[in-house]
Write an enzyme that holds these catalytic residues in place. Structure first.
Site, PDB file in Angstrom:
ATOM      1  N   SER A  73     -38.018 -90.270  30.867  1.00  0.00           N
ATOM      2  CA  SER A  73     -39.002 -90.570  29.828  1.00  0.00           C
ATOM      3  C   SER A  73     -38.372 -90.185  28.513  1.00  0.00           C
ATOM      4  O   SER A  73     -37.745 -89.119  28.425  1.00  0.00           O
ATOM      5  CB  SER A  73     -40.230 -89.680  30.014  1.00  0.00           C
ATOM      6  OG  SER A  73     -41.293 -90.428  30.462  1.00  0.00           O
ATOM      7  N   ARG A  88     -34.587 -86.346  41.310  1.00  0.00           N
ATOM      8  CA  ARG A  88     -35.087 -87.723  41.478  1.00  0.00           C
ATOM      9  C   ARG A  88     -33.959 -88.735  41.404  1.00  0.00           C
ATOM     10  O   ARG A  88     -33.937 -89.706  42.156  1.00  0.00           O
ATOM     11  CB  ARG A  88     -36.107 -88.053  40.384  1.00  0.00           C
ATOM     12  CG  ARG A  88     -37.482 -87.709  40.807  1.00  0.00           C
ATOM     13  CD  ARG A  88     -38.500 -88.492  40.023  1.00  0.00           C
ATOM     14  NE  ARG A  88     -39.715 -87.702  39.969  1.00  0.00           N
ATOM     15  CZ  ARG A  88     -40.762 -88.002  39.254  1.00  0.00           C
ATOM     16  NH1 ARG A  88     -40.751 -89.076  38.488  1.00  0.00           N
ATOM     17  NH2 ARG A  88     -41.824 -87.238  39.264  1.00  0.00           N
TER      18      ARG A  88
HETATM   19  P1  ATP Z   1     -44.333 -88.276  36.527  1.00  0.00           P
HETATM   20  O1  ATP Z   1     -45.220 -89.227  35.776  1.00  0.00           O
HETATM   21  O2  ATP Z   1     -43.491 -88.937  37.555  1.00  0.00           O
HETATM   22  O3  ATP Z   1     -45.063 -87.074  37.046  1.00  0.00           O
HETATM   23  P2  ATP Z   1     -43.661 -87.223  33.967  1.00  0.00           P
HETATM   24  O4  ATP Z   1     -44.069 -88.395  33.147  1.00  0.00           O
HETATM   25  O5  ATP Z   1     -44.516 -86.016  34.005  1.00  0.00           O
HETATM   26  O6  ATP Z   1     -43.305 -87.703  35.465  1.00  0.00           O
HETATM   27  P3  ATP Z   1     -41.686 -86.281  32.194  1.00  0.00           P
HETATM   28  O7  ATP Z   1     -42.466 -85.096  31.799  1.00  0.00           O
HETATM   29  O8  ATP Z   1     -41.565 -87.373  31.239  1.00  0.00           O
HETATM   30  O9  ATP Z   1     -42.211 -86.828  33.575  1.00  0.00           O
HETATM   31  O10 ATP Z   1     -40.258 -85.785  32.703  1.00  0.00           O
HETATM   32  C1  ATP Z   1     -39.073 -86.546  32.605  1.00  0.00           C
HETATM   33  C2  ATP Z   1     -38.424 -86.733  33.956  1.00  0.00           C
HETATM   34  O11 ATP Z   1     -38.372 -85.517  34.666  1.00  0.00           O
HETATM   35  C3  ATP Z   1     -39.162 -87.668  34.901  1.00  0.00           C
HETATM   36  O12 ATP Z   1     -38.836 -88.998  34.652  1.00  0.00           O
HETATM   37  C4  ATP Z   1     -38.649 -87.226  36.237  1.00  0.00           C
HETATM   38  O13 ATP Z   1     -37.366 -87.733  36.498  1.00  0.00           O
HETATM   39  C5  ATP Z   1     -38.525 -85.740  36.052  1.00  0.00           C
HETATM   40  N1  ATP Z   1     -39.741 -85.051  36.532  1.00  0.00           N
HETATM   41  C6  ATP Z   1     -40.912 -84.891  35.896  1.00  0.00           C
HETATM   42  N2  ATP Z   1     -41.785 -84.171  36.599  1.00  0.00           N
HETATM   43  C7  ATP Z   1     -41.147 -83.844  37.748  1.00  0.00           C
HETATM   44  C8  ATP Z   1     -41.504 -83.077  38.889  1.00  0.00           C
HETATM   45  N3  ATP Z   1     -42.696 -82.488  38.977  1.00  0.00           N
HETATM   46  N4  ATP Z   1     -40.592 -82.938  39.867  1.00  0.00           N
HETATM   47  C9  ATP Z   1     -39.377 -83.504  39.773  1.00  0.00           C
HETATM   48  N5  ATP Z   1     -38.971 -84.234  38.720  1.00  0.00           N
HETATM   49  C10 ATP Z   1     -39.838 -84.407  37.712  1.00  0.00           C
END
Ligand code: ATP
Length: 526
Positions: A452, A500
């Site tokens: 993101s 991921r």
């Molecule tokens: P999602 O919608 O899948 O929960 P997010 O929008 O909360 O993700 P961001 O906060 O934008 O995710 O984090 C950026 C990246 O970090 C994500 O694209 C993903 O690859 C990774 N990520 C986010 N949350 C998690 C998690 N709880 N466990 C593992 N990887 C994560």
């Protein structure tokens, strides 16, 4: 989503395993009695001194002995006498001989010890009694075999053993068998009998150090290390600087929810949900292009196949000249460097994983396919999905979109640009041409989000306005907003989840397979 394909060890198999373990235990204690816990004692033993349990290594001497890597043994080494150290993977005694497999990480070689002029019956018996997973040193001659040994990684040679010493013994009773944990999950193997000796995920994770010994786990974590390396090298070559941001912070970086609170002397602190604010502050401090690799904490009660409570974030932030696509170009090229590096340098590891968990080769385009969010909505609507222009993508729609994009463009990796403004955080720069959208993007692998990012608002006054619009308490984010008061270049960046990326590159079904010691709402150990 938990693994459906993995079933518990059947009662019958468990009983059988218990019986075998008991037998092994008895054998082991008998052996210890016989050997006095040390090397061989029988006077008329022609193999005397050539086998036994080594005294515990306390670094008393430096032995001038070269231990040869198992993976280097092939037909070219034919006839050589070599020493190797590995684990006793499996053994099978039959009459006057014992075949066993020596395993070293993901290399395995068949070994044979057989009664002969200088190999005694007692030595063969000793070898056949060594418990599985024990670490042993063996000396043997490399012998070419006529028929390829399909069950081992070293197929065209075996070792004819001259000496064997147990360096460190494993308890005979193993909570899981490495062979079971390494069994391929292919269609042909899904008969009831075979399924009964697969190991379920909780058993694997409860006994993680054993599960990590499988060739697949050995390969997965080498690939994961490579993702980090390639990320670093790619950005370094583009002039980025690695930074380290604090993980203990005074205020929740991404809003109050989903944050772990910890005690901090007389007060409280939080574990950082993202390095976001600090990497932006590094831009305000004129580092221009920065990245960081580090732990990210999310107190989300998400029990899914892709959420962890602690994961490794690969984050970057970059000042640009006039358009955030300058940054998007860099991020996409970094991913292409990672994918190419993995496929070129880690083909063996990828192949090892796919033998247990079959997958389609990861496909990507160069340059990366970049679609607009509105294109994705149109594609989904054409395929029966009902959604508004400004709705965020659900997990199911992300998956479907991944499939549609793969069918239409032939890629497992793409960028979606221009997300609706209302689904993004307050610091996201709105799209100057359409107030419903924003200069923000996500990237996807096999239909799941792995990054993101966005152009961030770099003007303190505008940032405050957007924060108020989002209902943020300005007092709580004062330090963040203040860091934009002294001139900040336009900048954009993104955050990637390491586990991921590894999971999706390898087409695995659960993020716990790519986290060494996963932390989720139900698991805090080992
Ligand atoms: P999602 O919608 O899948 O929960 P997010 O929008 O909360 O993700 P961001 O906060 O934008 O995710 O984090 C950026 C990246 O970090 C994500 O694209 C993903 O690859 C990774 N990520 C986010 N949350 C998690 C998690 N709880 N466990 C593992 N990887 C994560």
């Amino acid at each position: 989503m938990e693994d459906q394909s993995e079933v518990k060890v059947s009662k019958k198999a468990a009983k059988k395993a218990e019986k075998a373990a008991k037998k092994a235990e008895m054998k082991a204690s008998k052996k210890a009695e016989q050997s006095g816990g040390d090397v061989t004692t029988e006077v008329d033993d022609c193999s005397r001194g050539k086998y036994g349990v080594m005294p515990i290594i306390t670094s008393t001497e430096k032995l001038d002995r070269v231990l040869v890597p198992v993976k280097s043994l092939n037909g070219d080494e034919k006839g050589k006498l070599v020493w190797c150290r590995g684990r006793l993977h499996t053994s099978r005694a039959k009459g006057k001989q014992c075949f066993f497999v020596l395993r070293q990480q993901f290399a395995t070689i068949q070994c044979l010890v057989a009664v002969s002029e200088d190999i005694s019956k007692a030595m063969v018996k000793f070898v056949s009694d060594i418990s599985k997973e024990s670490i042993i040193d063996i000396e043997g001659t490399v012998v070419a075999v006529e028929k390829s040994i399909e069950s081992c990684s070293q197929k065209d040679v075996e070792l004819h053993v001259k000496q064997v010493f147990v360096v460190n013994e494993s308890e005979p009773r193993l909570p899981l068998q490495i062979e079971d944990a390494a069994r391929p999950e292919t269609e042909e193997d899904s008969t009831e009998e075979k399924l009964s000796i697969r190991v379920n995920q909780d058993t694997r994770l409860d006994n993680r150090i054993l599960d990590l010994r499988t060739p697949t786990s050995q390969a997965i974590f080498r690939i994961e290390a490579a993702v980090c390396d390639l990320f670093r090298n790619s950005l370094k070559s583009r002039g980025f600087v690695e930074i380290h941001t604090p993980k203990i912070i005074s205020a929740a970086s991404e809003g109050g929810a989903n944050v772990f609170e910890v005690s901090y002397f007389k007060g409280n602190a939080y574990l950082a949900q993202s390095p976001q604010l600090y990497k932006q502050m590094a831009i305000a401090a004129d580092f221009e292009k920065v990245y960081t690799v580090g732990a990210v904490f999310r107190a989300e009660d998400s029990n899914t196949h892709r959420h962890l409570c602690e994961f490794v974030g690969l984050d970057l932030e970059m000042a640009f000249n006039y358009h955030y696509h300058e940054v998007l170009d860099v991020i996409e090229s970094t991913f292409v460097d990672i994918f190419k590096g993995l496929q070129q340098q880690f083909a063996t590891e990828i192949e090892t994983v796919s033998r247990q968990f079959p997958m389609e080769t990861f496909k990507f385009l160069e340059p990366t396919l970049r679609l607009q969010f509105s294109d994705a909505v149109a594609l989904l609507r054409n395929n029966g999905v009902e959604m508004d222009d400004e709705d965020d993508l659900t997990t199911a729609n992300e998956k479907l979109l991944g499939k549609l994009v793969k069918a239409k463009y032939g890629t497992d990796f793409f960028t979606l640009d221009k997300f609706p403004l209302k689904v993004r955080p307050f610091y996201t720069m709105p799209d100057p041409n359409n107030s419903k959208y924003s200069n923000s993007y996500d990237m996807f692998m096999r239909g799941e989000e792995i990054l993101s990012g966005a152009q961030r608002i770099h003007d303190a006054k505008f940032l405050s306005e957007r924060a108020v619009h989002h209902g943020c308490d300005l007092d709580k984010i004062k330090a963040y907003i203040d860091s934009f008061r002294y001139g900040v270049p336009p900048h954009a960046g993104g955050g990637i989840g390491l586990e991921r990326v590894t999971m999706l590159f390898l087409g695995l079904d659960n993020i716990r397979k790519t986290s060494l010691f996963p932390r989720d709402p139900r698991r805090l150990t080992p």
